[in-house]
Design a protein around this motif. Structure first.
Motif, PDB file in Angstrom:
ATOM      1  N   LYS A  47       7.882  -8.961   6.993  1.00  0.00           N
ATOM      2  CA  LYS A  47       6.849 -10.091   6.776  1.00  0.00           C
ATOM      3  C   LYS A  47       7.256 -11.348   6.998  1.00  0.00           C
ATOM      4  O   LYS A  47       6.835 -12.461   7.027  1.00  0.00           O
ATOM      5  CB  LYS A  47       6.414 -10.049   5.061  1.00  0.00           C
ATOM      6  CG  LYS A  47       5.722  -8.949   4.762  1.00  0.00           C
ATOM      7  CD  LYS A  47       5.730  -9.419   3.063  1.00  0.00           C
ATOM      8  CE  LYS A  47       4.835  -8.232   2.463  1.00  0.00           C
ATOM      9  NZ  LYS A  47       4.708  -8.391   1.064  1.00  0.00           N
ATOM     10  N   TRP A  61      -0.059  -1.064   8.260  1.00  0.00           N
ATOM     11  CA  TRP A  61       0.564   0.196   7.459  1.00  0.00           C
ATOM     12  C   TRP A  61       0.696   1.322   8.404  1.00  0.00           C
ATOM     13  O   TRP A  61      -0.250   1.509   9.325  1.00  0.00           O
ATOM     14  CB  TRP A  61      -0.810   0.289   6.591  1.00  0.00           C
ATOM     15  CG  TRP A  61      -0.640   1.350   5.487  1.00  0.00           C
ATOM     16  CD1 TRP A  61       0.910   1.905   4.984  1.00  0.00           C
ATOM     17  CD2 TRP A  61      -1.250   2.479   4.850  1.00  0.00           C
ATOM     18  NE1 TRP A  61       0.923   2.936   4.117  1.00  0.00           N
ATOM     19  CE2 TRP A  61      -0.398   3.236   4.199  1.00  0.00           C
ATOM     20  CE3 TRP A  61      -2.684   2.678   5.119  1.00  0.00           C
ATOM     21  CZ2 TRP A  61      -1.021   4.156   3.091  1.00  0.00           C
ATOM     22  CZ3 TRP A  61      -3.218   3.578   4.217  1.00  0.00           C
ATOM     23  CH2 TRP A  61      -2.322   4.699   3.507  1.00  0.00           C
ATOM     24  N   ASN A 120       3.168   6.557   2.718  1.00  0.00           N
ATOM     25  CA  ASN A 120       3.808   5.890   1.639  1.00  0.00           C
ATOM     26  C   ASN A 120       5.324   6.630   1.445  1.00  0.00           C
ATOM     27  O   ASN A 120       5.091   7.882   1.421  1.00  0.00           O
ATOM     28  CB  ASN A 120       3.082   5.993   0.429  1.00  0.00           C
ATOM     29  CG  ASN A 120       1.733   4.780   0.402  1.00  0.00           C
ATOM     30  OD1 ASN A 120       2.041   3.905   1.292  1.00  0.00           O
ATOM     31  ND2 ASN A 120       0.905   5.087  -0.424  1.00  0.00           N
ATOM     32  N   GLN A 179      -4.881  -1.554   7.089  1.00  0.00           N
ATOM     33  CA  GLN A 179      -4.511  -2.370   6.195  1.00  0.00           C
ATOM     34  C   GLN A 179      -4.253  -1.259   5.055  1.00  0.00           C
ATOM     35  O   GLN A 179      -5.220  -0.533   4.702  1.00  0.00           O
ATOM     36  CB  GLN A 179      -5.448  -3.401   5.842  1.00  0.00           C
ATOM     37  CG  GLN A 179      -5.194  -4.473   6.860  1.00  0.00           C
ATOM     38  CD  GLN A 179      -5.879  -5.749   6.345  1.00  0.00           C
ATOM     39  OE1 GLN A 179      -6.934  -5.782   5.576  1.00  0.00           O
ATOM     40  NE2 GLN A 179      -5.390  -6.934   6.599  1.00  0.00           N
ATOM     41  N   PHE A 180      -3.091  -1.795   4.237  1.00  0.00           N
ATOM     42  CA  PHE A 180      -3.009  -1.181   2.826  1.00  0.00           C
ATOM     43  C   PHE A 180      -3.597  -1.943   1.852  1.00  0.00           C
ATOM     44  O   PHE A 180      -3.229  -3.177   1.862  1.00  0.00           O
ATOM     45  CB  PHE A 180      -1.351  -0.704   2.732  1.00  0.00           C
ATOM     46  CG  PHE A 180      -1.284  -0.029   1.483  1.00  0.00           C
ATOM     47  CD1 PHE A 180      -1.475   1.380   1.359  1.00  0.00           C
ATOM     48  CD2 PHE A 180      -0.642  -0.695   0.460  1.00  0.00           C
ATOM     49  CE1 PHE A 180      -1.390   2.082   0.147  1.00  0.00           C
ATOM     50  CE2 PHE A 180      -0.251  -0.194  -0.787  1.00  0.00           C
ATOM     51  CZ  PHE A 180      -0.709   1.244  -0.897  1.00  0.00           C
ATOM     52  N   TRP A 208       2.825  -3.692  -1.641  1.00  0.00           N
ATOM     53  CA  TRP A 208       3.686  -3.078  -0.475  1.00  0.00           C
ATOM     54  C   TRP A 208       4.802  -2.015  -1.211  1.00  0.00           C
ATOM     55  O   TRP A 208       5.111  -1.117  -0.833  1.00  0.00           O
ATOM     56  CB  TRP A 208       3.982  -3.761   0.417  1.00  0.00           C
ATOM     57  CG  TRP A 208       3.012  -4.064   1.402  1.00  0.00           C
ATOM     58  CD1 TRP A 208       1.604  -4.013   1.067  1.00  0.00           C
ATOM     59  CD2 TRP A 208       3.112  -4.841   2.604  1.00  0.00           C
ATOM     60  NE1 TRP A 208       0.987  -4.724   2.336  1.00  0.00           N
ATOM     61  CE2 TRP A 208       1.893  -5.130   3.134  1.00  0.00           C
ATOM     62  CE3 TRP A 208       4.114  -4.966   3.334  1.00  0.00           C
ATOM     63  CZ2 TRP A 208       1.547  -5.910   4.418  1.00  0.00           C
ATOM     64  CZ3 TRP A 208       4.188  -5.727   4.593  1.00  0.00           C
ATOM     65  CH2 TRP A 208       2.860  -6.126   5.104  1.00  0.00           C
ATOM     66  N   TRP A 222       6.716   2.823  -1.568  1.00  0.00           N
ATOM     67  CA  TRP A 222       6.877   1.856  -0.502  1.00  0.00           C
ATOM     68  C   TRP A 222       5.825   2.124   0.470  1.00  0.00           C
ATOM     69  O   TRP A 222       5.784   3.335   0.867  1.00  0.00           O
ATOM     70  CB  TRP A 222       7.981   2.067   0.317  1.00  0.00           C
ATOM     71  CG  TRP A 222       9.588   1.239  -0.397  1.00  0.00           C
ATOM     72  CD1 TRP A 222       9.701   1.598  -1.557  1.00  0.00           C
ATOM     73  CD2 TRP A 222      10.296   0.721   0.357  1.00  0.00           C
ATOM     74  NE1 TRP A 222      10.953   0.738  -1.817  1.00  0.00           N
ATOM     75  CE2 TRP A 222      11.247   0.235  -0.630  1.00  0.00           C
ATOM     76  CE3 TRP A 222      10.398  -0.212   1.640  1.00  0.00           C
ATOM     77  CZ2 TRP A 222      12.284  -0.507  -0.623  1.00  0.00           C
ATOM     78  CZ3 TRP A 222      11.372  -0.841   1.804  1.00  0.00           C
ATOM     79  CH2 TRP A 222      12.469  -1.308   0.826  1.00  0.00           C
ATOM     80  N   ALA A 223       4.821   1.425   0.768  1.00  0.00           N
ATOM     81  CA  ALA A 223       3.731   1.549   1.635  1.00  0.00           C
ATOM     82  C   ALA A 223       4.472   1.089   2.768  1.00  0.00           C
ATOM     83  O   ALA A 223       4.899   0.027   3.289  1.00  0.00           O
ATOM     84  CB  ALA A 223       2.532   0.621   1.536  1.00  0.00           C
ATOM     85  N   HIS A 271       4.984  -0.244   6.441  1.00  0.00           N
ATOM     86  CA  HIS A 271       4.428  -1.040   7.372  1.00  0.00           C
ATOM     87  C   HIS A 271       5.337  -1.355   8.684  1.00  0.00           C
ATOM     88  O   HIS A 271       6.613  -1.105   8.439  1.00  0.00           O
ATOM     89  CB  HIS A 271       4.096  -2.300   6.812  1.00  0.00           C
ATOM     90  CG  HIS A 271       3.051  -2.329   5.859  1.00  0.00           C
ATOM     91  ND1 HIS A 271       3.030  -1.976   4.712  1.00  0.00           N
ATOM     92  CD2 HIS A 271       1.684  -2.874   6.068  1.00  0.00           C
ATOM     93  CE1 HIS A 271       1.943  -1.816   3.990  1.00  0.00           C
ATOM     94  NE2 HIS A 271       1.109  -2.738   4.938  1.00  0.00           N
TER      95      HIS A 271
END
Ligand SMILES: Cc1cc2nc3c(=O)[nH]c(=O)nc-3n(C[C@H](O)[C@H](O)[C@H](O)COP(=O)(O)OP(=O)(O)OC[C@H]3O[C@@H](n4cnc5c(N)ncnc54)[C@H](O)[C@@H]3O)c2cc1C
Length: 454
Positions: free
Chosen positions: A170, A205, A209, A270-271, A275, A308-309, A311
């Motif tokens: 991020k 995303w 996951n 997008q998730f 996250w 954990w998504a 990304h």
């Protein structure tokens, strides 16, 4: 206002003290005429409770940094230079699983607990690398010359000659780098290009996951004393909707367990939701309900996994803007299907420290060193990102992305076996770069480029 030392050759600020930031700090600390400040948003330096695998290329860097002896104390994995069995692959989405391939690597895949790896880095980091916790970077400002100004969320400021964004997927530094580039192209009237550049600020995303847990070996032994994971370096259980990876870490006391639930069709969307969160097994176990018994035994040992998504960062044209550069997940957050995200952060750290530490680099020619770093690391890391993505397809039994998952269950046994063999050899081929290429060659290339640019 936080003070900054100005008497040294260079003053480097590192934003983020994850594996990438700390490895870079350690690599750069070999040059005692460079001043280093590390700013970390967290209250303390900790790592997630999970395992990590390091391939031969980055392992060589770890050796160069003098970490090998201490790391060998916290792993069961032995360093082997020649062929070594790393993972066994099973088709497991059925009652009787089929073991169809073994990944033989040239040189060991070294397996660790992340906390052990991080602690070793911290033990080696000299005190003169100043670490500041609870310092979340909000933004930075750089001009043609003069120091870069850093602004933190708590309102304090600092300055440096060079800012390295090692602040993860991020990244605030990535937002700054892309914002500067967008502003520049906008000033030239290229509005659409500016909008395209800004598309890379927010991660996307991957459609996948991961459910991560650490299982005490003793717990698995109690319910399944002959479980394959207890006496194999690593096992991957594959199926059409996901896969599971399991290997021992912490000197054989714990098992790193990760179950991946994969929806390729949702890649780059997008998730919706956090996250990272702690969940119950029910969040993933139904996908694996019909899988072979040894998968059930592992899942029965999992408690409160972390979801954990996953990304990724959409590939950018460059990791650099002026005297600011990105490193690790901030630059190239990738899927974990090749176990190479941290390895790539370690490679960034090594090459960047080498070009900055070179005796010819100083405050007046930082751009030259960053150009070399960028031209070597940006294409390489993005190639790894792509092969990692392809592995994600293979691990869900897709030989060919366009054709989707093979319906192996409908094939006669001989044809099914042949397809699985083909899949196995593609997985190995996709992974070959980790042992057929060498960081030594890359380092020589970096030095050659640096010395050839005036
Ligand atoms: C399930 C899974 C399995 C994986 N397995 C492997 C593997 O086996 N091998 C491998 O090589 N890789 C693996 N990876 C990838 C690897 O974990 C990452 O690529 C690696 O940890 C990235 O390190 P980093 O230092 O770049 O980022 P991070 O570890 O995210 O560190 C960033 C740091 O910056 C701090 N920070 C964030 N924002 C700010 C801010 N604004 N100001 C100051 N500080 C900030 C954060 O608190 C953090 O400490 C895996 C990933 C996943 C999800």
């Amino acid at each position: 206002m936080m003070t900054s030392a100005n008497t040294k050759r260079l003053h480097v600020a590192i934003c983020g003290a994850g594996i990438g930031g700390l490895t870079f700090a350690l690599a750069l600390s070999r040059y005692t005429d460079i001043d280093i400040d590390i700013y970390e948003s967290a209250r303390a330096l900790t790592e997630v409770g999970a395992g990590i695998g390091i391939f031969p290329r980055p392992w060589k860097i770890i050796k160069m940094l003098g970490l090998e002896a201490d790391l060998l104390k916290v792993t069961e994995t032995k360093v082997v230079d020649g062929p070594v069995s790393a993972f066994r692959y099973r088709k497991s989405d059925q009652y009787e699983g089929i073991e169809f391939y073994t990944l033989i690597t040239q040189g060991s895949l070294m397996l660790f607990h992340r906390a052990d790896y991080q602690q070793t880095l911290l033990n080696h980091l000299p005190k003169r690398c100043r670490t500041h916790c609870l310092k979340r970077l909000r933004s930075y400002a750089q001009r043609q010359s003069g120091p870069i100004e850093l602004l933190f969320e708590d309102g304090t400021t600092a300055s440096c000659d060079l800012l390295i964004g090692a602040d993860g997927v991020k990244s605030a530094v990535r937002a700054g780098v892309l914002g500067e580039k967008a502003q520049w192209v906008r000033s030239e009237g290229r509005q659409e290009e500016a909008l395209e550049i800004l598309q890379h600020v927010e991660p996307v995303w991957s459609g996948t996951n991961a459910y991560r847990a650490l299982i005490p070996v003793q717990k698995l032994k109690t319910i399944a004393p002959n479980h394959r994971v207890l006496n194999t370096p690593g096992v991957q259980y594959l199926g059409k909707q996901g896969y599971i990876i399991a290997y021992r870490i912490s000197g054989g006391k714990l098992i790193n367990f990760v179950a991946f639930v994969v929806k390729h069709h949702l890649e780059n969307t997008q998730f919706n939701g956090p996250w990272m969160s702690t969940v119950d097994n029910s969040a993933f176990s139904s996908i694996f309900a019909h899988w072979e018994p040894e998968v059930q035994a592992l899942i029965a040992c999992v408690e409160k996994p972390m979801q954990w998504a996953i990304h990724t960062v959409r590939p950018m044209q460059s990791f650099v803007s002026g005297r600011v550069a990105l490193l690790g997940d901030a630059a190239h957050s990738m899927t974990p299907h090749q176990g190479s995200g941290a390895g790539q952060a370690i490679e960034d750290a090594c090459i960047l420290a080498t070009v900055l530490g070179h005796p010819s680099t100083n405050r007046t020619n930082i751009a030259r060193a960053l150009r070399v770093y960028d031209s070597i690391r940006c294409p390489f890391a993005y190639r790894v990102m792509e092969v990692s993505r392809i592995n994600g397809r293979y691990f869900t039994l897709q030989l060919d992305e366009a054709a989707g998952a093979m319906d192996l269950d409908k094939l006669p046994p001989k044809q099914q076996w042949d397809n699985l063999q083909q899949l196995g050899s593609r997985i190995v081929k996709n992974w070959e770069w980790t042992w057929t290429t060498s960081i030594d060659t890359t380092l020589q290339e970096a030095l050659r480029m640096l010395e050839s640019i005036a």
